[in-house]
Design a protein around this motif. Structure first.
Motif: not given
Lengths: 148, 124
Positions: A19-20, A92-93, A96-97, A99-100, A110, B58, B85-88, B90-91, B105-108
């Protein structure tokens, strides 16, 4: 942790670089971390809590981070501060991703960034830790996943 | 002369704050503040009265969802784009229910950021 868990992290990592940068990262065969340290120039660590517990870290080289930062910021002036910061942001990314797949009960902290080649990063001993080798362009990095 | 739209950038990553500022230059915004801390974000919001906010979730001290709730209580006409970055789902849903106008959603890529921002401002 099972194979499915590993796939979530592999997919998240591959997606980050694609993506980046528009260029895919290639992940090697994951292996169980032994006693040997897995630490490069900069490491970004994320603590995991909630339904799953553990930590995830990415460790990489200054050169890779500088190249990536230059792409993100569209210049050639990535500072050491940017490079250090980016380590935490990648961790972090990627965390965090996922969580999908895991949902919002997969809580991430953090990032904490360690600069320099520490002896090792201490992880819980009773939990299996997997190392996922990553190659993007000619740069090597490792994603280390330790989840109960 | 019409005043420029005031932007506050909130993200605990310096790199992301810089990337957002550079990518949004073409919107002729005035970046009135930039911070990586949720608590400071609320102080800046109160004092600088931005029209638009980009907001991470976060973050140290105060998470972005709490910051979003507080900002909406103070001024519900503000346009807030959550960038996380939180891709769910619900959030994302929670953020929109609270009042965020956009959830990226990151990454963008710069193209995705600009397109989402233009949609939020209604300029595309």
């Amino acid at each position: 942790m099972n194979e499915t868990d590993l796939h979530f992290f592999i997919d998240s990592t591959v997606n980050y670089f694609e993506e980046i940068t528009g260029e895919q990262a290639v992940t090697g065969i994951p292996y169980l971390k032994g006693k040997e340290p897995v630490v490069l120039d900069y490491s970004g660590i994320i603590g995991i809590s909630g339904k799953r517990k553990g930590c995830v870290y990415i460790t990489t080289t200054r050169e890779m981070l500088k190249t990536l930062a230059n792409i993100i910021l569209d210049d050639n002036e990535a500072t050491l501060e940017t490079v250090k910061d980016l380590t935490g942001e990648i961790a972090n990314t990627i965390s965090g991703n996922v969580r999908e797949a895991y949902g919002s009960s997969f809580m991430i902290s953090v990032p904490v960034v360690i600069e320099g080649r520490a002896k090792d990063i201490r992880l819980p001993e009773h939990v299996q830790t997997f190392v996922i080798p990553i190659t993007w362009k000619d740069f090597k990095s490792f994603l280390v996943v330790c989840l109960e | 002369m019409r005043a420029r739209t005031k932007l506050l950038i909130v993200d605990d990553s310096l790199t992301i704050r810089q990337a957002i500022e550079r990518n949004l230059k073409e919107f002729s915004l005035e970046v009135v503040g930039s911070t990586g801390n949720g608590k400071t974000a609320l102080e800046l919001f109160r004092n600088l009265e931005p029209d638009v906010v980009t907001l991470d979730i976060t973050m140290p001290e105060l998470d972005g969802i709490t910051v979003l709730e507080e900002m909406m209580k103070m001024r519900n006409d503000v346009k807030i784009m959550v960038i996380t970055a939180l891709k769910d789902k619900a959030t994302g849903l929670r953020a929109i229910q609270i009042g965020a106008k956009s959830y990226l959603v990151k990454p963008f890529t710069s193209e995705k950021l600009k397109a989402a921002f233009a949609r939020m401002l209604g300029t595309n």
